[in-house]
Design a protein around this motif. Structure first.
Motif, PDB file in Angstrom:
ATOM      1  N   MET A 446      66.369  28.716  59.923  1.00  0.00           N
ATOM      2  CA  MET A 446      67.412  29.285  58.498  1.00  0.00           C
ATOM      3  C   MET A 446      66.826  30.579  58.570  1.00  0.00           C
ATOM      4  O   MET A 446      65.492  31.156  58.358  1.00  0.00           O
ATOM      5  N   TRP A 447      67.749  31.695  58.382  1.00  0.00           N
ATOM      6  CA  TRP A 447      67.506  33.020  58.538  1.00  0.00           C
ATOM      7  C   TRP A 447      68.874  33.328  57.476  1.00  0.00           C
ATOM      8  O   TRP A 447      69.842  33.484  58.179  1.00  0.00           O
ATOM      9  N   GLY A 453      68.284  36.162  52.661  1.00  0.00           N
ATOM     10  CA  GLY A 453      67.090  35.937  52.959  1.00  0.00           C
ATOM     11  C   GLY A 453      66.960  34.969  51.528  1.00  0.00           C
ATOM     12  O   GLY A 453      65.560  34.359  51.709  1.00  0.00           O
ATOM     13  N   TYR A 454      67.288  35.634  50.126  1.00  0.00           N
ATOM     14  CA  TYR A 454      67.033  34.482  49.129  1.00  0.00           C
ATOM     15  C   TYR A 454      67.773  32.933  49.203  1.00  0.00           C
ATOM     16  O   TYR A 454      66.848  32.233  48.723  1.00  0.00           O
ATOM     17  N   VAL A 455      69.073  32.709  49.852  1.00  0.00           N
ATOM     18  CA  VAL A 455      69.381  31.151  50.218  1.00  0.00           C
ATOM     19  C   VAL A 455      68.585  31.245  51.488  1.00  0.00           C
ATOM     20  O   VAL A 455      67.526  29.300  51.157  1.00  0.00           O
ATOM     21  N   THR A 456      67.703  31.149  51.912  1.00  0.00           N
ATOM     22  CA  THR A 456      67.022  30.537  52.866  1.00  0.00           C
ATOM     23  C   THR A 456      65.574  30.169  52.464  1.00  0.00           C
ATOM     24  O   THR A 456      65.606  29.210  52.444  1.00  0.00           O
ATOM     25  N   SER A 457      65.181  31.388  52.376  1.00  0.00           N
ATOM     26  CA  SER A 457      63.780  30.974  51.362  1.00  0.00           C
ATOM     27  C   SER A 457      64.148  30.057  50.337  1.00  0.00           C
ATOM     28  O   SER A 457      63.564  29.480  50.016  1.00  0.00           O
ATOM     29  N   MET A 458      65.073  29.750  49.092  1.00  0.00           N
ATOM     30  CA  MET A 458      64.875  28.902  48.697  1.00  0.00           C
ATOM     31  C   MET A 458      65.711  26.958  49.161  1.00  0.00           C
ATOM     32  O   MET A 458      65.456  26.106  48.734  1.00  0.00           O
ATOM     33  N   VAL A 459      66.501  27.205  50.635  1.00  0.00           N
ATOM     34  CA  VAL A 459      66.596  26.433  51.618  1.00  0.00           C
ATOM     35  C   VAL A 459      65.072  26.227  51.634  1.00  0.00           C
ATOM     36  O   VAL A 459      64.198  24.577  51.163  1.00  0.00           O
ATOM     37  N   ALA A 472      63.998  35.310  56.152  1.00  0.00           N
ATOM     38  CA  ALA A 472      63.918  35.486  55.045  1.00  0.00           C
ATOM     39  C   ALA A 472      63.928  37.382  54.614  1.00  0.00           C
ATOM     40  O   ALA A 472      62.517  37.546  54.931  1.00  0.00           O
ATOM     41  N   VAL A 473      64.828  38.223  55.379  1.00  0.00           N
ATOM     42  CA  VAL A 473      64.434  39.480  55.275  1.00  0.00           C
ATOM     43  C   VAL A 473      65.575  40.236  53.841  1.00  0.00           C
ATOM     44  O   VAL A 473      66.718  40.173  53.623  1.00  0.00           O
ATOM     45  N   ALA A 474      64.550  41.438  53.019  1.00  0.00           N
ATOM     46  CA  ALA A 474      64.794  41.569  52.423  1.00  0.00           C
ATOM     47  C   ALA A 474      65.185  40.644  51.186  1.00  0.00           C
ATOM     48  O   ALA A 474      66.687  40.827  50.620  1.00  0.00           O
ATOM     49  N   PRO A 475      64.610  39.319  50.428  1.00  0.00           N
ATOM     50  CA  PRO A 475      65.442  38.543  49.853  1.00  0.00           C
ATOM     51  C   PRO A 475      65.063  38.684  48.136  1.00  0.00           C
ATOM     52  O   PRO A 475      64.268  39.320  47.617  1.00  0.00           O
ATOM     53  N   VAL A 476      66.163  38.346  47.614  1.00  0.00           N
ATOM     54  CA  VAL A 476      65.628  38.597  46.230  1.00  0.00           C
ATOM     55  C   VAL A 476      65.004  37.241  45.935  1.00  0.00           C
ATOM     56  O   VAL A 476      65.364  36.093  46.713  1.00  0.00           O
TER      57      VAL A 476
END
Length: 584
Positions: A446-447, A453-459, A472-476
């Protein structure tokens, strides 16, 4: 949520003034230089300085500060001419009490420089927000608390319409004001289920009587439609306005109920009412054109039909009394759109010579932010096209709860709880994709960029075990670090919603990253999602002894433009090749 961060929040968020200047000019011009406004009677006249107190990061005249440009106006302009150029309204913002975000700009000198930008983050104390106006009275219903100026619309040279939002942004008040102070009218709208508008309330379009207006708002069922508002009633019409003579033209996704489509419609208006809408593009080049818009001539005798996909884009001149002859080409679809459930949609792109009996790696492209839409019929050539055609990767996207163009019930499902349903729905979609039979369940990635990037990191941090890797590019990382206008629109202030803030953080999920391959990317000069966010994710991963890959781009902002963009996709491609490599 940690109380130690509260002490870093600003004591004041805004101080605003709306000024109205009287001009006696023919074809006047205005411009802003070093945060002051200058006027010229005509193109060759000498400029006259109107304001003298402009100062970077303190007083802004005629231009918004960072958060107003990004989150409120979606524009870098804050001056508004009256129709005949008699008056000029302009916004003055006082940021002297706003806390600055600071970051280094490395450049090529021996010492880096420090960039300062007033950037209001979510704040605990409501009294920290102040606003004042001259010449106009702020309505008591919003002026008694913290509020925002949303739009300024000149109706005539003597009549001005202003929209106000309370800090929660769950209602809007439109105030019509005559310059001599003799005529006032206020119209309010409140959302039943969340924030007002898609991202923010739409601007009004005034009728010929200069008091009634058209405005896109949610109807009783939570769907965005065009409304006509007069002195006594609100009449529901349809979506989007091109008010030209005896007709209304609008673009809508109502045909066949597919949220990813757009078509042009025409309504005939008369004194007795209006006729049923006529679709002008629904039957034109259907295999090629399912996402359309239009650009009209001055009297609407002709319009340019703008077709954006799913086939190659097509622009056709149309006679409004009948279609003009246009180029008609039949192209096979690059993807198909089908149901995941009765309400939610996904989209897939298949490699050339796709064979459903084989197993393919899957990359999910995600954004997932409030009111967003990934699934549409727009033709695109992008990195995903390369991955699909050259690397033989299936590309999928999915619009879950929180996405737009499917009604307020779906869009507002994540109201007050970012990082929940939009994340859960991406995980559910992955399970659905695996059930199709042609996805290699051991090679799924996922990307996403920014909110994606935030959703990818949370998943990845959910511990679902479904994904092998993610980018994740520039995620919150934590919503406490993001700006007040955006964050509080969806999450309220932390003291009102502390549990949701705590559950919405990437950093608290760091221990779950041990079983996935993670690539974290950020620009060091990102003025939107600050490098602070990636730094906090990296710190949490290190503290949990998680191995991960990271790439930062020196002096690059949120868009990672220029050569950094080429480097980024080459680097990400190498990461995915490693992730999707088949075991021997």
């Amino acid at each position: 949520y940690r109380h130690s961060y509260v002490r870093k929040f600003p004591k004041k968020i805004y101080d605003l003034k709306l000024q109205i200047s009287l001009l006696f000019c023919v074809n006047p011009q205005a411009y802003v230089w070093e945060y002051n406004i200058y006027l010229k009677k005509n193109a060759t006249a000498e400029a006259v300085q109107v304001t003298h107190n402009g100062k970077v990061n303190e007083i802004h005249n005629g231009v918004p500060d960072w958060v107003y440009e990004e989150e409120v106006f979606a524009s870098n302009e804050a001056i508004w001419w009256s129709p005949q150029g008699k008056y000029l309204a302009y916004l003055q913002i006082n940021d002297t009490g706003v806390h600055n975000i600071e970051y280094s700009l490395y450049g090529n000198d021996q010492y880096p420089t420090t960039v300062f930008i007033p950037y209001p983050k979510v704040s605990k104390h409501p009294s920290d927000f102040t606003i004042s106006f001259s010449l106009m009275v702020v309505p008591k219903s919003v002026g008694s608390g913290d509020h925002y100026l949303r739009t300024v619309t000149w109706v005539t040279d003597e009549r001005l319409a202003v929209q106000w939002l309370p800090r929660r942004q769950d209602s809007v008040l439109l105030q019509i004001y005559d310059y001599d102070g003799t005529n006032w009218k206020e119209t309010s709208q409140k959302s039943k289920t969340g924030w007002v508008g898609r991202y923010f309330p739409a601007a009004p379009y005034f009728a010929a009587n200069n008091m009634s207006f058209y405005k896109v708002m949610s109807n009783d069922k939570g769907y965005k439609h065009l409304h006509y508002v007069d002195a006594v009633s609100i009449i529901v019409l349809l979506l989007f306005l091109y008010s030209l003579f005896k007709y209304l033209y609008y673009v809508s996704n109502e045909h066949m109920g597919r949220p990813g489509q757009r078509n042009l419609y025409k309504i005939s208006i008369s004194t007795s009412g209006h006729l049923a809408p006529e679709c002008l593009t629904c039957s034109l080049y259907q295999d090629r054109c399912q996402y359309n818009s239009a650009y009209f001539s001055l009297n609407a005798s002709f319009f340019r039909m703008d077709c954006y996909g799913p086939g190659l884009p097509l622009f056709t001149l149309m006679d409004n009394r009948g279609p003009a002859k246009g180029l008609s080409l039949h192209l096979s679809k690059a993807f198909h759109v089908v149901y995941v459930s009765p309400d939610l949609w996904y989209q897939m792109m298949f490699p050339p010579n796709f064979d459903s009996s084989k197993k393919y790696p899957l990359l999910i492209q995600v954004y997932g932010g409030p009111a967003s839409q990934n699934i549409d019929y727009v033709f695109r050539l992008e990195w995903a096209t390369y991955l699909c055609s050259t690397e033989k990767v299936i590309i999928a996207s999915f619009d879950g709860r929180g996405s737009g163009y499917q009604g307020d019930e779906i869009m507002h499902a994540i109201y007050g709880r970012l990082g929940t349903y939009e994340v859960e729905d991406q995980i559910s979609a992955v399970r659905k994709f695996i059930e199709m039979g042609f996805i290699d369940k051991n090679r799924i990635g996922m990307w996403g960029w920014s909110y994606g990037g935030y959703v990818t990191s949370m998943v990845l941090g959910s511990g679902s075990g479904l994904l092998k890797c993610g980018i994740a590019v520039a995620p919150v990382a934590k919503w406490e670090y993001y700006d007040a206008v955006y964050t509080e629109r969806y999450m309220h202030r932390p003291e009102e919603n502390m549990e949701s803030y705590k559950n919405s953080t990437v950093t608290d999920r760091a221990k779950n990253f041990k079983s996935v391959q993670y690539m974290l990317v950020h620009g060091t000069a990102d003025d939107n999602v600050h490098f602070q966010q990636a730094a906090q994710i990296a710190k949490a991963l290190v503290e949990n002894q998680v191995d991960f890959e990271a790439m930062w781009y020196t002096d690059k902002d949120h868009g990672l433009s220029g050569k950094a963009r080429y480097h980024l996709y080459t680097h990400l491609n190498h990461f995915l090749q490693n992730c999707f490599a088949e075991k021997k």
